[in-house]
Design an enzyme around this catalytic site. Sequence first.
Site, PDB file in Angstrom:
ATOM      1  N   ASP A 180      -5.869  -6.158 -12.828  1.00 50.59           N
ATOM      2  CA  ASP A 180      -5.254  -5.451 -11.713  1.00 50.59           C
ATOM      3  C   ASP A 180      -5.926  -4.098 -11.489  1.00 50.59           C
ATOM      4  O   ASP A 180      -5.834  -3.189 -12.323  1.00 50.59           O
ATOM      5  CB  ASP A 180      -3.759  -5.256 -11.997  1.00 50.59           C
ATOM      6  CG  ASP A 180      -2.985  -4.944 -10.729  1.00 50.59           C
ATOM      7  OD1 ASP A 180      -2.876  -5.840  -9.879  1.00 50.59           O
ATOM      8  OD2 ASP A 180      -2.492  -3.809 -10.604  1.00 50.59           O
ATOM      9  N   ASP A 210      -5.405  -9.894   1.081  1.00 53.85           N
ATOM     10  CA  ASP A 210      -4.818 -10.827   0.123  1.00 53.85           C
ATOM     11  C   ASP A 210      -3.959 -10.075  -0.892  1.00 53.85           C
ATOM     12  O   ASP A 210      -4.295  -8.960  -1.309  1.00 53.85           O
ATOM     13  CB  ASP A 210      -5.947 -11.565  -0.602  1.00 53.85           C
ATOM     14  CG  ASP A 210      -5.420 -12.506  -1.663  1.00 53.85           C
ATOM     15  OD1 ASP A 210      -4.850 -13.543  -1.308  1.00 53.85           O
ATOM     16  OD2 ASP A 210      -5.565 -12.165  -2.864  1.00 53.85           O
ATOM     17  N   GLU A 236      -0.929 -10.021   3.432  1.00 55.67           N
ATOM     18  CA  GLU A 236      -0.177 -11.095   2.785  1.00 55.67           C
ATOM     19  C   GLU A 236       0.949 -10.485   1.943  1.00 55.67           C
ATOM     20  O   GLU A 236       0.716  -9.973   0.849  1.00 55.67           O
ATOM     21  CB  GLU A 236      -1.082 -11.944   1.891  1.00 55.67           C
ATOM     22  CG  GLU A 236      -0.330 -13.116   1.272  1.00 55.67           C
ATOM     23  CD  GLU A 236      -1.011 -13.709   0.061  1.00 55.67           C
ATOM     24  OE1 GLU A 236      -0.751 -14.893  -0.229  1.00 55.67           O
ATOM     25  OE2 GLU A 236      -1.776 -12.991  -0.613  1.00 55.67           O
TER      26      GLU A 236
END
Length: 563
Positions: A180, A210, A236
């Site tokens: 991440d 995304d 998203e």
Amino acid sequence: MKLYKAIAATALAAASSIAVPVLGQAPAHAASGVGVIANLWSWNWNSVARECTEVLGPAGYGAVQVSPPHDSMTKGGTVWWDIYQPARYELTSKFGDEAAFRRMVDACNGAGVKVQVDAVINHMTGQGATSYGGYGFSKYNYPGLYSSQDFHQPTCQINQGDYRNDAWRVQNCELVSLSDLNTGSEYVRGKIADYLNKLTSLGVSGFRIDAAKHIHPGDLSAIKSRLVGSPYIHQEVIQGDQEAVQPSHYTGVGDVDEFVYGRKLREQFTGQIKNLRTFGESWGLSVPGDKAVVFVDNHDTERGGSTLTYKNGDTYKLANLFMLAWPFGTPQVYASYTWNNSEAGPPSANGGHATDVNCSNGQWTCFNRQVAGMVGFHNAVKGTGVANWTDNGNNLIAFSRGDKGWVAINNEGGSITRTFTTGLPAGTYPNVAGGGTVTVDSGGRATVTVPGKSAVAVHTGSAPQPGDKEATVYYRTGWATANIHYSVNGTWTTVPGLPMETACAGWKKKTINLANATSLKAAFNNGAGTWDNNNGNDYTLATGTSTVKDGVVTPNAADPCGS
């Protein structure tokens, strides 16, 4: 993003009268000026370029969304999700190299189709050591780009309970063990902005972000502030009931992919579409229409079971037709490859690189072509409201869009014939949802037969014009009944096609308006499952009179019936 989390949504009941002359409903504003988006997911760059030039541009699509172009970890083509694990921001993906990407962008822009890139900026990889471009890396080390200090530390994993209870963990811990990125870091923000700015310098006009749900909106705003120009952004953010992170949190950054929309359409098209009379934000959609990118399905939902997919056949097509006819959000039409294994990647060769799309071999849906006529409808009725709603209390609905367009959708198994109020000026209009024409009288009425699991849609500006080209087809057959199933400019009639008339003994005839096209593709059938499709190649028929006899096409033919 991989592993779509399906969340059951409670269906909202919507009342519907059997016949309502007028609905005084104002149109919801489109989310942007980009027009209808074709999501050509997992198409390689050569195929996207060809589709922009030959299909999307002529049909009126405003934009094309392409798969992530960055270099990613490779699974050798065995899975689809390796493209969502970036290894670096070089344009050496499984869909082509930077030169092919540049050619694609130039071709699409030249066809009047803007390019949107699926941008993966929340994370890097969770596995692997080598990319499609031959680059070596490890989970927290990407030489020349990122090292361990550029990721959220200490590492943690998102747990299912976090979605309702802990927004911080959703946006700072690892999604399915993917490294991440610390998007709060100025260095990381700069690297991401550099990547996106490179894409816009090549002619890209927008981005689908995304996994935006896993990035704090403040971080996204900071990255956006570093971008050159004003690229269109949609994000998203998958809606979940009572979750700590909601789509509405992101509307200040850009538009949002509206996942509830497709779930609701699945409920209605597998139930009773009469309820759609009130369809809109009041149904529990996650963002207003002027901030929504709407779709029937995408690559995640078609694998998660929450929406209709190409596997639902005509029902899926009807849901897409409704989306293109109804005034809510910016519609996105999804087209990808067929699959039986939900993990499988697209057809590939040479170490997993996606092969060129072939719309006739059954490996690709090319669904954007099936609804191409309705893209023109959507463009023609922009800015108008819904009126003249009619339904049969079950699965036939019809409505007009101001005085610009009218559509009837039959989700039942058999044909239905009715006289409808269309709201259109008198005239004869081609059916852009299939084949044939609709004649509207001076009172705006038309008597129309809507075949089962099919639709009829007409709009102003599409009426046959003086100078339109025509093809008259004579087909030699011993069948008592013959239908011609045909495609003009990539838009196919609904199976089995249109009935042909008996011209004389042994010959069937049909005249087809081609507008400005010079040819059509066609196959013939007897309405009972027997087909003549030229051994799978279909017949190509030109303007003027053609005969088809024993598999041979004769162009510029004489009338075989001697009339």
